[in-house]
Design a protein around this motif. Structure first.
Motif, PDB file in Angstrom:
ATOM      1  N   PRO A   1       0.836  -1.209   0.000  1.00 45.29           N
ATOM      2  CA  PRO A   1       0.000   0.000   0.000  1.00 45.29           C
ATOM      3  C   PRO A   1       0.868   1.255   0.000  1.00 45.29           C
ATOM      4  O   PRO A   1       2.042   1.233   0.378  1.00 45.29           O
ATOM      5  N   SER A   2       0.268   2.360  -0.423  1.00 42.62           N
ATOM      6  CA  SER A   2       0.905   3.669  -0.329  1.00 42.62           C
ATOM      7  C   SER A   2       0.143   4.512   0.682  1.00 42.62           C
ATOM      8  O   SER A   2      -1.094   4.491   0.711  1.00 42.62           O
ATOM      9  N   LEU A   3       0.869   5.241   1.508  1.00 41.28           N
ATOM     10  CA  LEU A   3       0.265   6.221   2.404  1.00 41.28           C
ATOM     11  C   LEU A   3       0.646   7.605   1.896  1.00 41.28           C
ATOM     12  O   LEU A   3       1.836   7.927   1.802  1.00 41.28           O
ATOM     13  N   TYR A   4      -0.343   8.407   1.550  1.00 38.28           N
ATOM     14  CA  TYR A   4      -0.100   9.730   0.988  1.00 38.28           C
ATOM     15  C   TYR A   4      -0.057  10.776   2.103  1.00 38.28           C
ATOM     16  O   TYR A   4      -0.992  10.896   2.897  1.00 38.28           O
ATOM     17  N   VAL A   5       1.047  11.508   2.146  1.00 35.90           N
ATOM     18  CA  VAL A   5       1.268  12.519   3.171  1.00 35.90           C
ATOM     19  C   VAL A   5       1.358  13.877   2.490  1.00 35.90           C
ATOM     20  O   VAL A   5       2.289  14.136   1.714  1.00 35.90           O
ATOM     21  N   SER A   6       0.381  14.722   2.748  1.00 38.69           N
ATOM     22  CA  SER A   6       0.395  16.081   2.209  1.00 38.69           C
ATOM     23  C   SER A   6       1.412  16.908   2.981  1.00 38.69           C
ATOM     24  O   SER A   6       1.378  16.952   4.214  1.00 38.69           O
ATOM     25  N   VAL A   7       2.335  17.553   2.245  1.00 38.70           N
ATOM     26  CA  VAL A   7       3.395  18.335   2.877  1.00 38.70           C
ATOM     27  C   VAL A   7       3.407  19.746   2.307  1.00 38.70           C
ATOM     28  O   VAL A   7       3.271  19.940   1.097  1.00 38.70           O
TER      29      VAL A   7
ATOM     30  N   TRP B   1       7.910  10.337  12.614  1.00 36.56           N
ATOM     31  CA  TRP B   1       6.451  10.486  12.485  1.00 36.56           C
ATOM     32  C   TRP B   1       5.952   9.816  11.202  1.00 36.56           C
ATOM     33  O   TRP B   1       4.955   9.085  11.222  1.00 36.56           O
ATOM     34  N   VAL B   2       6.636  10.070  10.079  1.00 39.12           N
ATOM     35  CA  VAL B   2       6.228   9.469   8.799  1.00 39.12           C
ATOM     36  C   VAL B   2       6.231   7.948   8.908  1.00 39.12           C
ATOM     37  O   VAL B   2       5.277   7.280   8.469  1.00 39.12           O
ATOM     38  N   ARG B   3       7.271   7.393   9.486  1.00 30.47           N
ATOM     39  CA  ARG B   3       7.360   5.933   9.590  1.00 30.47           C
ATOM     40  C   ARG B   3       6.281   5.379  10.518  1.00 30.47           C
ATOM     41  O   ARG B   3       5.722   4.310  10.259  1.00 30.47           O
ATOM     42  N   ARG B   4       5.973   6.112  11.571  1.00 29.26           N
ATOM     43  CA  ARG B   4       4.947   5.631  12.513  1.00 29.26           C
ATOM     44  C   ARG B   4       3.568   5.624  11.858  1.00 29.26           C
ATOM     45  O   ARG B   4       2.829   4.651  11.949  1.00 29.26           O
ATOM     46  N   VAL B   5       3.204   6.721  11.174  1.00 27.63           N
ATOM     47  CA  VAL B   5       1.860   6.785  10.584  1.00 27.63           C
ATOM     48  C   VAL B   5       1.745   5.887   9.349  1.00 27.63           C
ATOM     49  O   VAL B   5       0.639   5.479   8.979  1.00 27.63           O
ATOM     50  N   SER B   6       2.874   5.566   8.707  1.00 29.20           N
ATOM     51  CA  SER B   6       2.837   4.734   7.500  1.00 29.20           C
ATOM     52  C   SER B   6       2.611   3.263   7.824  1.00 29.20           C
ATOM     53  O   SER B   6       1.991   2.540   7.035  1.00 29.20           O
TER      54      SER B   6
END
Length: 202
Positions: free
Chosen positions: A11-17, A100-105
């Motif tokens: 899966p991909s997790l999209y993070v708006s930056v 944070w990115v790794r945790r939410v992904s």
């Protein structure tokens, strides 16, 4: 005859930056703030949006040089002198962002998305490599919402602006040039674009 196993993609997790900076390029100029919001997750079964404010990240950073472009600094209204005293050390801020990115992904591959992504990605990737030596997005985990819209709308990329988009695609939140506000706004836009079937063939 052996049946070939079809492997499901990760899966991909999209993070708006969204970032605010005091000049056109990183290095000579500084990234002053970094905002991020999880937009949603996509797997082989489809895309599931997240609440744009459900998982967010924000830091203001200490400038890394004495140079700045007044017009660029005026966009965000951030105070460089205050950030010299109170801003986070860039390495600490970027390490916290990576964690944070790794945790939410979780088990998904993170993808940075922005509107447009090119300016924000340039600063984000440079800072990640310069201050942490790695990027949770790899070197190419970046999706430009402007390109996504142009493809679905069957329009030339350089003809795209928010004013050309159907009203129902536009986010309800204002664009304030505060990095977290704008990351949340962009997450809403991304969810609308992912749900949109696109323009019919001409």
């Amino acid at each position: 005859m052996l049946r070939r196993m079809v492997q499901r993609p990760r899966p991909s997790l999209y993070v708006s930056v969204d970032i605010e900076a005091d000049g056109p390029i990183p290095g000579p100029y500084s990234m002053l703030s970094l905002g991020a919001a999880v937009a949603g997750r996509q797997d082989a079964d489809g895309y599931v949006p997240a609440g744009p404010k459900a998982a967010t990240f924000y830091r203001e950073l200490r400038p890394i040089s004495g140079d700045f472009v007044p017009e660029a600094l005026a966009v965000s209204g951030l105070d460089r002198e205050r950030l010299r005293a109170e801003g986070a050390e860039p390495g600490a801020a970027l390490r916290a962002f990576t964690a944070w990115v790794r945790r939410v992904s979780g088990d998904a591959q993170p993808v940075m998305c922005g509107y447009p992504a090119s300016y924000d990605w340039t600063f984000l990737y440079w800072y990640l490599i310069r201050f942490t030596g790695e990027s949770p997005f790899g070197h190419s985990g970046c999706l430009d919402m402007k390109t996504l819209y142009a493809t679905k709308a069957r329009m030339p990329l350089r003809a795209v602006a928010k004013r050309t988009m159907p009203r129902e695609l536009l986010p309800t939140r204002r664009h304030t040039h505060h990095a977290l506000d704008d990351a949340v706004e962009q997450a809403e836009l991304f969810n609308n674009l992912m749900a949109w079937e696109g323009a019919p063939p001409r």
